[in-house]
Design a protein around this motif. Structure first.
Motif, PDB file in Angstrom:
ATOM      1  N   VAL A 224      12.486  -4.162  -4.467  1.00  0.00           N
ATOM      2  CA  VAL A 224      11.471  -3.432  -4.971  1.00  0.00           C
ATOM      3  C   VAL A 224      12.771  -1.994  -4.526  1.00  0.00           C
ATOM      4  N   ASP A 225      13.426  -1.423  -5.613  1.00  0.00           N
ATOM      5  CA  ASP A 225      14.389  -0.312  -5.172  1.00  0.00           C
ATOM      6  C   ASP A 225      13.157   1.222  -5.291  1.00  0.00           C
ATOM      7  N   LEU A 226      12.487   1.606  -4.668  1.00  0.00           N
ATOM      8  CA  LEU A 226      12.077   3.156  -4.573  1.00  0.00           C
ATOM      9  C   LEU A 226      12.937   4.748  -4.305  1.00  0.00           C
ATOM     10  N   LEU A 227      13.159   5.829  -4.825  1.00  0.00           N
ATOM     11  CA  LEU A 227      14.092   6.239  -4.657  1.00  0.00           C
ATOM     12  C   LEU A 227      13.046   7.591  -5.039  1.00  0.00           C
ATOM     13  N   THR A 228      13.005   8.246  -3.428  1.00  0.00           N
ATOM     14  CA  THR A 228      11.599   9.814  -3.323  1.00  0.00           C
ATOM     15  C   THR A 228      12.322  10.099  -2.441  1.00  0.00           C
ATOM     16  N   ASP A 229      11.651  11.730  -2.477  1.00  0.00           N
ATOM     17  CA  ASP A 229      11.471  12.568  -1.806  1.00  0.00           C
ATOM     18  C   ASP A 229      10.388  12.471  -0.562  1.00  0.00           C
ATOM     19  N   LEU A 230       9.452  11.699  -0.578  1.00  0.00           N
ATOM     20  CA  LEU A 230       7.807  11.535   0.114  1.00  0.00           C
ATOM     21  C   LEU A 230       9.063  10.878   2.047  1.00  0.00           C
ATOM     22  N   PRO A 231       7.357  10.977   2.934  1.00  0.00           N
ATOM     23  CA  PRO A 231       8.080  10.149   3.329  1.00  0.00           C
ATOM     24  C   PRO A 231       7.527   8.975   3.752  1.00  0.00           C
ATOM     25  N   MET A 232       8.317   8.040   4.197  1.00  0.00           N
ATOM     26  CA  MET A 232       7.484   7.063   4.771  1.00  0.00           C
ATOM     27  C   MET A 232       5.796   7.084   5.208  1.00  0.00           C
ATOM     28  N   SER A 233       5.366   7.789   5.905  1.00  0.00           N
ATOM     29  CA  SER A 233       3.944   7.213   5.687  1.00  0.00           C
ATOM     30  C   SER A 233       2.970   7.659   4.657  1.00  0.00           C
ATOM     31  N   VAL A 234       3.536   8.441   3.491  1.00  0.00           N
ATOM     32  CA  VAL A 234       3.290   8.711   2.075  1.00  0.00           C
ATOM     33  C   VAL A 234       3.253   7.592   1.278  1.00  0.00           C
ATOM     34  N   VAL A 235       4.544   7.017   1.123  1.00  0.00           N
ATOM     35  CA  VAL A 235       4.807   5.366   0.749  1.00  0.00           C
ATOM     36  C   VAL A 235       3.860   4.380   1.060  1.00  0.00           C
ATOM     37  N   ARG A 236       4.004   4.656   2.408  1.00  0.00           N
ATOM     38  CA  ARG A 236       3.168   3.719   3.033  1.00  0.00           C
ATOM     39  C   ARG A 236       1.711   3.143   2.708  1.00  0.00           C
ATOM     40  N   HIS A 237       1.113   4.472   2.810  1.00  0.00           N
ATOM     41  CA  HIS A 237      -0.430   4.700   1.917  1.00  0.00           C
ATOM     42  C   HIS A 237      -0.612   4.044   1.170  1.00  0.00           C
ATOM     43  N   ARG A 238       0.210   4.747  -0.150  1.00  0.00           N
ATOM     44  CA  ARG A 238       0.253   4.178  -1.515  1.00  0.00           C
ATOM     45  C   ARG A 238       0.516   2.298  -1.978  1.00  0.00           C
ATOM     46  N   LEU A 239       1.615   1.777  -0.766  1.00  0.00           N
ATOM     47  CA  LEU A 239       1.440   0.291  -1.080  1.00  0.00           C
ATOM     48  C   LEU A 239       0.519  -0.213  -0.138  1.00  0.00           C
ATOM     49  N   TYR A 240      -0.033   0.559   0.591  1.00  0.00           N
ATOM     50  CA  TYR A 240      -1.474   0.034   0.894  1.00  0.00           C
ATOM     51  C   TYR A 240      -2.405  -0.241   0.305  1.00  0.00           C
ATOM     52  N   LEU A 241      -2.660   0.118  -0.489  1.00  0.00           N
ATOM     53  CA  LEU A 241      -3.787   1.120  -1.299  1.00  0.00           C
ATOM     54  C   LEU A 241      -3.939  -0.259  -2.307  1.00  0.00           C
ATOM     55  N   LEU A 242      -2.474  -0.314  -3.002  1.00  0.00           N
ATOM     56  CA  LEU A 242      -1.988  -1.659  -4.065  1.00  0.00           C
ATOM     57  C   LEU A 242      -1.699  -2.924  -4.076  1.00  0.00           C
ATOM     58  N   ILE A 243      -1.372  -3.044  -2.658  1.00  0.00           N
ATOM     59  CA  ILE A 243      -0.693  -4.667  -2.302  1.00  0.00           C
ATOM     60  C   ILE A 243      -0.866  -4.839  -1.278  1.00  0.00           C
ATOM     61  N   GLY A 244      -2.277  -3.999  -0.297  1.00  0.00           N
ATOM     62  CA  GLY A 244      -1.977  -4.261   0.670  1.00  0.00           C
ATOM     63  C   GLY A 244      -0.450  -4.449   1.866  1.00  0.00           C
ATOM     64  N   ALA A 245      -0.695  -5.358   2.312  1.00  0.00           N
ATOM     65  CA  ALA A 245       0.064  -5.380   3.776  1.00  0.00           C
ATOM     66  C   ALA A 245       1.498  -5.919   2.737  1.00  0.00           C
ATOM     67  N   ALA A 246       1.685  -6.944   1.775  1.00  0.00           N
ATOM     68  CA  ALA A 246       2.199  -7.927   1.231  1.00  0.00           C
ATOM     69  C   ALA A 246       3.406  -7.230   0.716  1.00  0.00           C
ATOM     70  N   TRP A 247       4.242  -6.396   1.456  1.00  0.00           N
ATOM     71  CA  TRP A 247       5.533  -5.983   1.831  1.00  0.00           C
ATOM     72  C   TRP A 247       6.109  -5.429   2.275  1.00  0.00           C
ATOM     73  N   GLN A 248       7.091  -5.514   2.525  1.00  0.00           N
ATOM     74  CA  GLN A 248       8.536  -5.505   3.874  1.00  0.00           C
ATOM     75  C   GLN A 248       9.210  -4.784   3.437  1.00  0.00           C
TER      76      GLN A 248
END
Length: 115
Positions: free
Chosen positions: A84-108
């Motif tokens: 996954v290639d994500l381009l954003t100005d959001l901080p990691m805390s927001v990105v992490r939160h949305r990822l956890y809602l969507l796919i839990g801890a299944a990402w690195q």
């Protein structure tokens, strides 16, 4: 805010789901996931649904609801994983939160670079 590229990998997207099915990703492949994550970052609909489900919605850190209407997400299968290639100005805390809602801890997080 500076724009960043977040490079992520998901070992098994077919089984990657957040803990709460009300917010979890339920798509079928990399393009579906990219669209779901992009939407979750561009507007606050997913965040607001999650916030409303909390015991004390007013106590939720409002900064987690930040959005980036210009966020871009691309995902593709590579070597039995999804990159996954994500381009954003959001901080990691927001990105992490949305990822956890969507796919839990299944990402690195594989890499982070200034855009």
């Amino acid at each position: 805010m500076a724009r960043n590229h977040y490079y992520l990998s998901i070992a098994d997207l077919g089984h990657a789901r957040g803990d709460d099915p009300r917010f979890a990703y339920d798509g079928a492949g990399p393009n579906d996931f990219a669209a779901a994550l992009q939407q979750a970052l561009r507007d606050d609909t997913l965040f607001q649904r999650w916030r409303a489900a909390q015991p004390d919605p007013d106590a939720v850190d409002a900064s987690l609801g930040a959005t980036d209407p210009a966020a871009q997400v691309q995902a593709k299968v590579a070597d039995l994983r999804t990159d996954v290639d994500l381009l954003t100005d959001l901080p990691m805390s927001v990105v992490r939160h949305r990822l956890y809602l969507l796919i839990g801890a299944a990402w690195q997080l594989r890499d982070l670079r200034a855009a």
